[in-house]
Write an enzyme that holds these catalytic residues in place. Structure first.
Site, PDB file in Angstrom:
ATOM      1  N   SER A 115       0.792  -1.234   0.000  1.00 38.44           N
ATOM      2  CA  SER A 115       0.000   0.000   0.000  1.00 38.44           C
ATOM      3  C   SER A 115       0.820   1.277   0.000  1.00 38.44           C
ATOM      4  O   SER A 115       0.245   2.373  -0.049  1.00 38.44           O
ATOM      5  CB  SER A 115      -0.954   0.007   1.195  1.00 38.44           C
ATOM      6  OG  SER A 115      -2.072  -0.808   0.934  1.00 38.44           O
ATOM      7  N   LYS A 132      -0.020   3.714  -2.708  1.00 38.06           N
ATOM      8  CA  LYS A 132      -1.033   4.772  -2.630  1.00 38.06           C
ATOM      9  C   LYS A 132      -0.420   6.171  -2.619  1.00 38.06           C
ATOM     10  O   LYS A 132      -1.126   7.155  -2.854  1.00 38.06           O
ATOM     11  CB  LYS A 132      -1.935   4.545  -1.418  1.00 38.06           C
ATOM     12  CG  LYS A 132      -2.785   3.270  -1.542  1.00 38.06           C
ATOM     13  CD  LYS A 132      -3.681   3.051  -0.331  1.00 38.06           C
ATOM     14  CE  LYS A 132      -4.634   1.874  -0.527  1.00 38.06           C
ATOM     15  NZ  LYS A 132      -3.992   0.564  -0.423  1.00 38.06           N
ATOM     16  N   LYS A 154       3.253   6.621   4.752  1.00 36.32           N
ATOM     17  CA  LYS A 154       2.390   5.536   4.294  1.00 36.32           C
ATOM     18  C   LYS A 154       2.965   4.176   4.658  1.00 36.32           C
ATOM     19  O   LYS A 154       4.150   3.903   4.453  1.00 36.32           O
ATOM     20  CB  LYS A 154       2.176   5.609   2.782  1.00 36.32           C
ATOM     21  CG  LYS A 154       1.054   4.710   2.300  1.00 36.32           C
ATOM     22  CD  LYS A 154      -0.302   5.212   2.750  1.00 36.32           C
ATOM     23  CE  LYS A 154      -1.413   4.199   2.549  1.00 36.32           C
ATOM     24  NZ  LYS A 154      -1.378   3.102   3.555  1.00 36.32           N
ATOM     25  N   SER A 190      -6.140   3.385   4.509  1.00 34.82           N
ATOM     26  CA  SER A 190      -5.577   2.618   3.397  1.00 34.82           C
ATOM     27  C   SER A 190      -6.668   1.806   2.699  1.00 34.82           C
ATOM     28  O   SER A 190      -6.454   0.664   2.272  1.00 34.82           O
ATOM     29  CB  SER A 190      -4.443   1.697   3.876  1.00 34.82           C
ATOM     30  OG  SER A 190      -3.633   1.296   2.789  1.00 34.82           O
TER      31      SER A 190
END
Length: 458
Positions: free
Chosen positions: A68, A71, A269, A132
């Site tokens: 993730s 992202k 992140k 997320s």
């Protein structure tokens, strides 16, 4: 014999104890070398956020699963689209049955989205950045790109534009394509493929995200937020980044979170899949210094935060921002430049601004400078042509380490430079002065030729 053996054992034990204590005593000292920074990750990197200068790296150029952390690229493209006016924060998105089904997949990180319900872009963005949420991320991809496939193409194109080198995007979320295929009939790439990047490229992406859209930190720093508050879709979103402050209200859900909280950390992140392991791109700022760290393929959710702490502690304990070059600095031997066609025959030059950069403790003087003149401003003889305005840029000053190989950057274009400018005006001489100079030069050359000839007779 017994006594000798006893003393040998005693000496060995004492020596071992001294080495053990020295190891721990030296962890936070300036002389600790990066080679002694034992980061438990398949890939890692530490950079100065302002300059992109690399301060530590471990296997940083090998492409690994990013999960993730993907992202961040989706965030970049969305924020860019908003900035260009192609997408509005208040515009609404209507959820399809497929996407709604995916949002209720308990095996994936999500916020619940109802079929045919409308959600604002700003809410979907918060869901992606904080929770997320994968279905919300795909919704953003469709808003920005028109479709998931077209958005993936945009991701790869943007990566190339940003100068990244080792990457491949096959979806907007960072999931394994097999998870996407549970809800959608087609994917980009192979059925079990995932997004990959090198730690160096992840840091470069994070750096550009922070520089181009610093407002991203306003969202990434939120520990908890309610999605679709006041509606039947209300959902409490908990940030997967446990190093943020502000988890007091949800300590019952994360009883051990306090051990991870890090002063000054406000992003960026997390990401994890079985293929990628546990990853984290962190960033923290203290006293005007901001660092970016990346750890990839750590062994657990907790370990990614422990290793990030280790890297950031190394940064804040061993590096600080220093003034390397003062404002109006003049290079030795190049304090002036010759001027042609001017009232004055030379002009003083100096740096426009001071150069402040992060350096390792005790290494402030371990740099040299290199003056690079603008080829469009100087002729073949290295002269500037009047008129010259005070403050006019005439070149740049590059700052480099005295020992080669010590200063690396995230991109090939990376370097520390400052503009060099004219310190005063130089007006163009009038036609009469230029003519007299020309005549003087002619006779000077003529007399020089005659003198040489006469000397040759003797």
């Amino acid at each position: 014999m017994v006594n000798k053996l006893f003393y040998r054992k005693y000496f060995a034990a004492s020596l071992a104890m001294i080495m053990f204590l020295s190891l721990f005593a030296g962890i936070n000292k300036a002389e600790a070398e990066t080679v002694g920074l034992d980061v438990k990750a398949s890939g890692a990197i530490l950079v100065d956020a302002d300059t992109g200068m690399i301060l530590y790296e471990k296997n940083s150029e090998t492409a690994l699963g990013i999960a993730s952390m993907t992202k961040m690229m989706t965030e970049y493209l969305l924020l860019e689209a908003v900035k260009k006016g192609k997408v509005k924060w208040g515009q609404e998105y209507v959820v399809s049955p497929e996407l709604s089904k995916m949002s209720h997949d308990e095996d994936l990180s999500n916020v619940y989205l109802r079929v045919d319900a409308k959600y604002k872009v700003e809410d979907l963005y918060a869901a992606m950045a904080i929770e997320s949420a994968n279905a919300a991320t795909i919704a953003i991809a469709e808003i920005v790109g028109g479709s998931e496939a077209k958005f993936v193409e945009m991701m790869n194109n943007k990566a190339a534009e940003l100068g990244l080198e080792k990457y491949k995007f096959v979806n907007s979320t960072g999931l394994n394509n097999s998870d996407m295929l549970k809800h959608f009939p087609e994917v980009v790439g192979e059925p079990d493929e995932e997004n990959i990047m090198s730690a160096k490229d992840v840091a470069a992406l994070a750096s550009r995200l922070l520089h181009d859209f610093p407002e991203v930190l306003e969202t990434s720093s939120i520990p908890e937020k309610i999605f679709a508050k006041g509606t039947e879709d209300e959902f409490v979103m908990d940030n997967w980044n446990w190093m943020l402050e502000g988890y007091e209200d949800i300590a019952d859900r994360y009883p051990n979170y306090q051990q991870f909280v890090y002063d000054g950390l406000d992003g960026l992140k997390t990401g994890s899949t079985p293929f990628a392991g546990y990853n984290f791109t962190g960033t923290a700022s203290r006293d005007g210094q901001r660092f970016i760290s990346v750890v990839m393929n750590t062994g657990s959710q907790s370990e990614r935060f422990r290793e990030t702490r280790k890297i950031l502690d190394y940064a804040f304990n061993n590096f600080k921002k220093e003034e390397i070059i003062p404002k109006h600095y003049q290079v030795k031997g190049k304090k002036t430049l010759p001027v042609t066609k001017g009232k004055e025959k030379q002009v003083k030059i100096y740096t426009k601004d001071a150069v402040n950069m992060v350096v390792k403790n005790g290494e402030k003087d371990n740099f040299k400078t290199s003056l690079i003149l603008d080829k469009k401003k100087v002729n073949k003889q290295g002269e500037l042509t009047a008129p010259i305005k005070k403050g006019e840029k005439v070149g740049t000053l590059s700052i480099q380490p005295k020992e080669s190989g010590n200063l690396g950057f995230l991109t090939k274009e990376g370097k520390i430079t400052v503009d060099v400018i004219a310190a005063e005006d130089v007006e163009k001489a009038n036609w009469f002065v230029l003519m007299m100079r020309g005549i003087g030069g002619f006779f000077g050359d003529l007399w020089g030729g005659i003198s040489s000839t006469v000397k040759g007779w003797f």
